[in-house]
Design a protein around this motif. Structure first.
Motif, mmCIF file in Angstrom:
data_model
loop_
_atom_site.group_PDB
_atom_site.id
_atom_site.type_symbol
_atom_site.label_atom_id
_atom_site.label_comp_id
_atom_site.label_asym_id
_atom_site.label_seq_id
_atom_site.Cartn_x
_atom_site.Cartn_y
_atom_site.Cartn_z
ATOM 1 N N GLU A 71 34.809 -119.922 1.041
ATOM 2 C CA GLU A 71 34.068 -119.055 0.138
ATOM 3 C C GLU A 71 34.279 -119.390 -1.247
ATOM 4 O O GLU A 71 35.298 -119.561 -1.515
ATOM 5 C CB GLU A 71 34.027 -117.555 0.401
ATOM 6 N N PHE A 76 30.911 -108.562 -2.076
ATOM 7 C CA PHE A 76 31.530 -110.053 -0.819
ATOM 8 C C PHE A 76 32.678 -109.158 -0.233
ATOM 9 O O PHE A 76 32.950 -107.966 -0.476
ATOM 10 C CB PHE A 76 31.904 -111.050 -1.779
ATOM 11 N N THR A 77 33.058 -109.916 1.055
ATOM 12 C CA THR A 77 34.000 -109.445 1.876
ATOM 13 C C THR A 77 35.345 -109.593 1.251
ATOM 14 O O THR A 77 35.638 -110.873 1.040
ATOM 15 C CB THR A 77 33.856 -110.209 3.287
ATOM 16 N N PRO A 78 36.475 -108.584 1.206
ATOM 17 C CA PRO A 78 37.651 -108.894 0.691
ATOM 18 C C PRO A 78 38.509 -109.538 1.931
ATOM 19 O O PRO A 78 38.468 -109.142 2.929
ATOM 20 C CB PRO A 78 38.268 -107.345 0.653
ATOM 21 N N LEU A 79 39.184 -110.520 1.568
ATOM 22 C CA LEU A 79 40.040 -111.231 2.477
ATOM 23 C C LEU A 79 41.543 -110.743 2.157
ATOM 24 O O LEU A 79 42.239 -110.887 3.149
ATOM 25 C CB LEU A 79 39.840 -112.846 2.243
ATOM 26 N N THR A 94 41.244 -109.585 -3.651
ATOM 27 C CA THR A 94 39.910 -110.353 -3.502
ATOM 28 C C THR A 94 38.902 -109.525 -4.634
ATOM 29 O O THR A 94 38.974 -108.230 -4.528
ATOM 30 C CB THR A 94 39.394 -110.451 -2.234
ATOM 31 N N VAL A 108 35.372 -108.410 -5.241
ATOM 32 C CA VAL A 108 34.334 -108.342 -4.259
ATOM 33 C C VAL A 108 33.147 -107.810 -5.001
ATOM 34 O O VAL A 108 31.632 -108.097 -4.752
ATOM 35 C CB VAL A 108 34.690 -107.667 -3.165
#
Length: 272
Positions: free
Chosen positions: A150, A178-181, A185, A187
């Protein structure tokens, strides 16, 4: 019994036959494209088709498809020449391929010097594609050459997003949140927008444990004279707490390598 013939079963078109037919059609289209590019509009399509042993109606059908995709253009007299999309693709691919090839020895040197992983990557399809990875060692970084990660949470992705035009950048941000990793992150689109503005202002990007909990990455753009930004290079340092001096040394080395790569790409570097 005599006089009775066996009824033949109709031949079925299996997947392999369909694939073979599609492959042959694709081969004809590519042969036609290559020939039209070589001719540059100097010969009529019918002449090119006969030379390639392609039925003329088939050639016109394929040419119209290629024209629809911008790969061929027609003068209106049956003469086809390279289309605008073909020029754009060829420039992009040449720039990226050349930059990736030139970056490999520079990245290997950086990886050895700092005992970390070095990358060259490009932005495409809203992702980062890693074209070169140099360096070995204990690392869980899932960046084999050709893989994608990403853009919003990687250092290479953030510097390349920062280099986009405002419309393209806003279009990307509109795909969030967005997706937190990890818990670090970024987002939220507004927060990421602010981060990208800071990144553009300072000229480098940081991934501070945004993909992996134990990973710090730095990235700078590779800005060429003729093609602008063709990608970015980065250093990925797992389990390496950095002092300000260590951070500055790695950033300076990255910038120097990016400048050398841009010079080599433009043909300005010394041969020695």
């Amino acid at each position: 019994m005599r006089g009775l013939s066996k009824r033949r079963r109709p031949r079925s078109i299996g997947r392999e036959n369909i694939a073979t037919a599609q492959s042959k059609s694709l081969t004809k289209a590519l042969d036609l494209l290559e020939a039209c590019v070589a001719q540059g509009g100097g010969a009529r399509l019918a002449t090119v088709a006969r030379h390639l042993d392609i039925p003329v109606p088939t050639a016109y059908r394929l040419a119209r498809t290629l024209q629809d995709r911008g790969l061929l253009a027609c003068s209106g007299r049956g003469r086809y020449f390279p289309g605008p999309r073909l020029y754009t693709l060829s420039q992009q691919l040449t720039a990226r391929t050349t930059a990736a090839g030139l970056s490999r020895p520079l990245l290997a040197k950086l990886a050895r010097r700092f005992r970390c992983i070095a990358h060259f990557g490009v932005y495409e399809e809203e992702m980062v594609t890693y074209l070169v990875r140099a360096g070995e060692g204990r690392s869980a970084i899932a960046t084999e050459e050709g893989t994608q990660l990403e853009a919003y949470c990687s250092a290479i992705g953030k510097i390349l997003l920062a280099e986009l035009g405002e419309d393209a950048r806003e279009a990307y941000l509109a795909t969030g949140p967005f997706t937190p990793l990890t818990d670090r992150t970024i987002v939220a689109p507004d927060a990421l927008r602010a981060e990208l503005r800071r990144t553009a202002a300072r000229g480098y990007a940081v991934d501070d444990r945004e993909i992996y909990d134990n990973l710090l990455c730095l990235a700078v753009p590779v800005r060429t004279r003729d093609f602008g930004v063709v990608g970015a290079i980065s250093l990925s340092m797992p389990d390496q707490p950095l002092s300000d001096a260590m951070f500055a040394a790695r950033l300076a080395a990255l910038r120097e390598a990016a400048a050398m790569l841009a010079e080599q790409f433009s043909g300005d570097a010394d041969d020695g």
